[in-house]
Structure formats: C-alpha cells, structure tokens
Scaffold this active site. Structure first.
Site, PDB file in Angstrom:
ATOM      1  N   SER A 157      35.566  56.320   9.445  1.00 10.45           N
ATOM      2  CA  SER A 157      35.619  56.997   8.834  1.00 10.45           C
ATOM      3  C   SER A 157      34.402  57.367   7.953  1.00 10.45           C
ATOM      4  O   SER A 157      34.233  58.518   7.149  1.00 10.45           O
ATOM      5  CB  SER A 157      36.332  56.464   7.586  1.00 10.45           C
ATOM      6  OG  SER A 157      37.900  56.034   7.845  1.00 10.45           O
ATOM      7  N   LYS A 167      32.037  57.702  -2.445  1.00 15.80           N
ATOM      8  CA  LYS A 167      33.343  58.122  -2.142  1.00 15.80           C
ATOM      9  C   LYS A 167      34.361  57.261  -3.250  1.00 15.80           C
ATOM     10  O   LYS A 167      34.058  56.120  -4.002  1.00 15.80           O
ATOM     11  CB  LYS A 167      33.492  57.175  -0.912  1.00 15.80           C
ATOM     12  CG  LYS A 167      34.783  57.743  -0.264  1.00 15.80           C
ATOM     13  CD  LYS A 167      34.962  57.006   1.245  1.00 15.80           C
ATOM     14  CE  LYS A 167      36.339  57.070   1.804  1.00 15.80           C
ATOM     15  NZ  LYS A 167      36.414  56.425   3.180  1.00 15.80           N
ATOM     16  N   SER A 216      38.060  59.157   6.970  1.00 16.48           N
ATOM     17  CA  SER A 216      38.660  59.564   5.458  1.00 16.48           C
ATOM     18  C   SER A 216      37.561  59.969   4.607  1.00 16.48           C
ATOM     19  O   SER A 216      37.844  60.467   3.431  1.00 16.48           O
ATOM     20  CB  SER A 216      39.470  58.164   4.857  1.00 16.48           C
ATOM     21  OG  SER A 216      38.500  57.278   4.850  1.00 16.48           O
TER      22      SER A 216
END
Length: 502
Positions: A178, A79, A154
């Site tokens: 997330s 990420k 996210s």
C-alpha cells in the site's frame, strides 16, 4: 519555483539557512492544497489553523537550536489511519468519520520531535482495504498524472499529494504493497521498512502481522531522512524491534560495485505489461553498468502469495474491526430496537462494500471447520515464502523486479472485478508476508505518460542495501518527479517514455 516543488531535505535546508520560514513553507503547502484539491481529492482533513500555529512554534525552536533535524519546519501529510491527537482520523470510513483521537501515533510523535509540521490527513481506501483508493467514504482520489486514472492504494492520497506537490512528503502504511504500489502509479518514491522497525502504536490496524508505517517522498534521500526519524523502539508496540543501525542516510552513496542483484524469473512472466517489463529491465541494465552483478533466479511459491495474503489479512481484519460496534466510539445507527440490532445496523451502515467483503471472508476462514483448511494452511505458506526469500538472500544483496504489473488503470475498471484488483498486488504482497523491506522508485513513463515503478527488496533489517541501490540508480536519471514539471527540463521529459536515460 513553488516551495512544495522542493524535496523535503532541500526545503529543510532553506529553512535552517533562514532563506524561508517554516510558516512560509506551511502556507505554501496549504495554498497548493486549496488550488488542487478540487481535482485530486488527496486530503480528508486539512489542519490549516493548527499547521500555521505549529509552524510558528517550530520556527522559534529552530532559531533556539532545539530542532536540528533535516525535516525541521517541513510540512508533511499523514495517512488517515495513523492517529493524530486532536485531528480527525477517519480511516476514510463512515463508521469513524467524526473520530478525533486523544493520543498521537508514535511515528507522528517522532516527526514532531524532529520539528516536522503535520498539515493534514490524506485520503485512502476505507480501512486500507483496496488497491486504488476508490473505496474511500470521502470519494475516490485522482492520479495527478491523469485524473481519469487511479493513484493506486491504499496510500493513494499520500502518494497523490506528493506527486501533485501539495506537500513535499507524507506518511503511508503498507499491508500488502500500500506504499509501494501507489508510489509506482504516482511516480514518487516509497519505502516499506522491515516489520517492527517503525512503531505501529497509533496505526489503526488492518492486518496486524503485516502492517508497517513508512515514508513517501519525491526521492530516495527524503525517504531515508524520514525513515531515520520515524524509526524507533517503542515499548507500547509488542512487535517493535530494538535496532542500532537506524542511520539510513549513511546509505546514500552512489556505489553499487560488486553488489549482487537477483532478478526473479517468476516476476517477468505472464500478466506483466510489456512496457513495464522493458523499463524495469532497462533499470537493471543501468545498475549493471554501474558495477552491480545481475543474475536471474527462480523464486518459488510466488503464485501462492496472493491467496495466502488475503486469507491472513482478511482473518486479522475480521478480528481487528470487531471493535467498531457502535458502542464505545464511531458511528451508531439512529433507529434500532435492542443491543443486537444496534450492532448489526451500525456495522451494516458504517462499513463499505469492500470492507464487508473482507470481514466476511476473514470470519469464514476463522470459523469452525475451516480454520485448519484455510487459515493455518495460509500461515504455513507464509513461512515457506519466507524460506524462499532466505535462500535468495543467502546469494543476493537485493532482489529487483517491477512494483506493479501495469501502470495506473482507469477509475472504475478495478472495482468491477475485485479479483483483478487483488492480483495487482502480486509483486508486493510477498514482502509483507516475509516481513522484508522494499522500496519503489520511478524508472520511467509509459506511452500514455503514466509512471512506472522499480521495486527493490532487501533481507530483514537491510534497508541500507535497498536505499543504496535505489540512490545509485536515481543518480543516473533526472526524473520528472511531478506532472507539474518539477525535477526535469521539459525537453528531456520525452526521453523517459522510451526508457532512455536523460
């Protein structure tokens, strides 16, 4: 079968058995990324040259006996809020769009020590603020199951990349769900570990008391293997916990006999999609058939979790993002007169609407006259929520419920109503407030073919219990792990829409 259709552990086994090389595995992932990125937009940065070079080094290390981990030679995505030395790390923002860290996050360092190969950085909501991965400066990520829908957020880029078989596994971060919520929307498996289990060193902070790095993969086995590698005590992180029980793969036993599973009545009331409810309760029934003891109970204070979370998270974000001022690094406006105007214009132009909204909310609740009324009250609520979970775990081994109240919404529908987007985290937020571990595993498809996630929550440092429960459930299903068809014969895929076991 494409190499990226394999699980990470299966691919690592083939590499160690010399059936395939690390370079071939990396090349296969890079090829899938080139093919699918125009439709999915999972990646912000792809380190093609670095991945191939690293694969050659790892292959030699495997042959020399240096790398023996199940993940040796396996390509993994990271990420884009987790720092990678020499590879651009942007938080999917304009203000950090050209930032290249000079150091490596400890979790990534642990992966590299095990011989994993970082192939690129995945798209995300800007500074991890969002639940749909639509707030990214680099454009929205599409859900591989239906590109008209969001992948969740996210960590939507990481989950979409695994679901699209652009890579076998990925790292995400979880501040209020997330990892788990996009795992549910994309039909993959994701674990949020107990707070302090994985070092936050190198994770660009959103809410420091809530953030945790965790694995996203095709199945529970992969998640356990990755979590075992990335977990470690780190003196560079003041919240890191020294633990001796990090052998998470030992929990991969198909046995839940006698385990007590609590089902909160509060999680199955108004607002929960009927199809999601039926699939989750069907999954609970499966575990009961395997010997688990199910019991419904009242989990208090659930209704206060969302407001408490957003007060605390936005307050911490307001403080954490103050460092992005255009002075030391990141974006700086071209046209300004004086220091104060440079600050204002750099931040106004560098941050997106959702980030600005949360900074303003956080600054407000921390301001004189409102600190006691909002921030301190939210902290007291957080403590009360933890007490409610302590009571639950005095009786139950695991708490079971849905990961999200619905399947993935269409792109654009959530941004029109931010409050609706915030309420989408209602089942995941409490886990972060209480510092607990949680896992989302696929438990079916809705009538539109979109995945549904089952969430299992454990007490602090009890990851093994949720891994064991998730693994036992997973063994009863031959689930379609990707919309591209790997993991289940086509003639059995339809049964998942009805919630029946394949």
């Amino acid at each position: 079968m494409n190499l990226t259709s394999l699980t990470a552990v299966a691919l690592g086994k083939k590499i160690r058995a010399k059936e395939v090389s690390a370079a071939e595995a990396a090349a296969a992932a890079l090829e899938e990324i080139k093919k699918k990125e125009p439709q999915i937009n999972s990646f912000v940065t792809v380190d093609e040259e670095g991945a191939i070079e690293r694969a050659k080094e790892v292959q030699k290390g495997i042959e020399d006996g240096i790398y023996t981990s199940p993940l040796a030679g396996v390509p993994i995505a990271v990420k884009d809020n987790i720092c990678t030395k020499g590879i651009r790390t942007t938080c999917s923002s304009k203000i950090l769009k050209n930032f290249i860290p000079s150091y490596m996050a400890q979790a990534v360092r642990n992966l590299e020590k095990a011989g994993a190969i970082v192939i690129g950085k995945t798209n995300m909501d800007e500074f991890a603020m969002g639940s749909t991965t639509e707030t990214s400066y680099f454009g929205a990520v599409k859900n591989p199951w239906n590109t008209a829908h969001v992948p969740g957020g996210s960590s939507g880029g990481s989950c979409a990349a695994v679901a699209a078989e652009e890579c076998t596994c990925a790292l995400g971060s979880d501040t209020g769900g997330s990892i788990r919520q996009p795992s549910s929307f994309c039909g993959v498996t994701g674990i949020k570990p107990t707070y302090g289990t994985v070092s936050r060193y190198g994770l660009i902070a959103y809410g420091s008391s809530l953030d945790q790095i965790g694995p996203i993969a095709k199945d529970v086995t992969d998640c356990a293997a990755i979590l075992e590698v990335i977990s470690s005590y780190d003196k560079k992180d003041s919240t890191s916990v020294r633990r001796s029980d990090l052998d998470f793969m030992s929990a991969l036993t198909d046995d839940v006999s006698g385990m007590k599973i609590g089902i909160p009545k509060d999680y199955f009331g108004n607002g929960l999609n009927e199809e999601v409810k039926q699939h989750v309760l069907s999954a609970a029934k499966v575990l009961e058939e395997k010997g688990a003891i199910l019991e419904a109970f009242d989990l208090g204070l659930v209704e206060y979790a969302v407001p408490a979370y957003y007060v605390i998270a936005c307050a911490e974000a307001s403080s954490n993002l103050a460092r992005f001022d255009g002075v030391k690094y990141g974006y700086r406006t071209d046209d300004y007169a004086g220091l104060h105007q440079m600050y204002k214009k750099s931040r106004s132009e560098g941050f997106g609407p959702e980030v600005k909204r949360r900074i303003m909310l956080g600054s407000f609740v921390l301001s004189s006259g409102y600190y006691d009324a909002y921030y301190l009250k939210a902290l007291r609520t957080k403590a009360l929520i933890k007490q409610e979970f302590d009571k639950a775990f005095a009786k139950y081994d695991v708490v079971l419920g849905p990961t999200a109240p619905s399947t993935a919404p269409e792109i654009g529908s959530s941004l029109e109503d931010p409050m609706k987007m915030y309420l989408g985290d209602i089942y995941t937020i409490s886990v972060n407030l209480a510092g607990l571990p949680g896992i989302s595993v696929p438990c079916g498809l809705d009538q539109n073919g979109l995945p549904i996630g089952l969430q299992l929550i454990g007490d602090c440092f009890q990851e093994k219990k949720i891994i064991r429960t998730a693994y036992a459930f997973e063994q009863t299903r031959q689930y379609q792990r990707s919309p591209y068809g790997s993991g289940i014969p086509a003639d059995k895929a339809a049964s998942w829409k009805g919630g029946d076991r394949a």
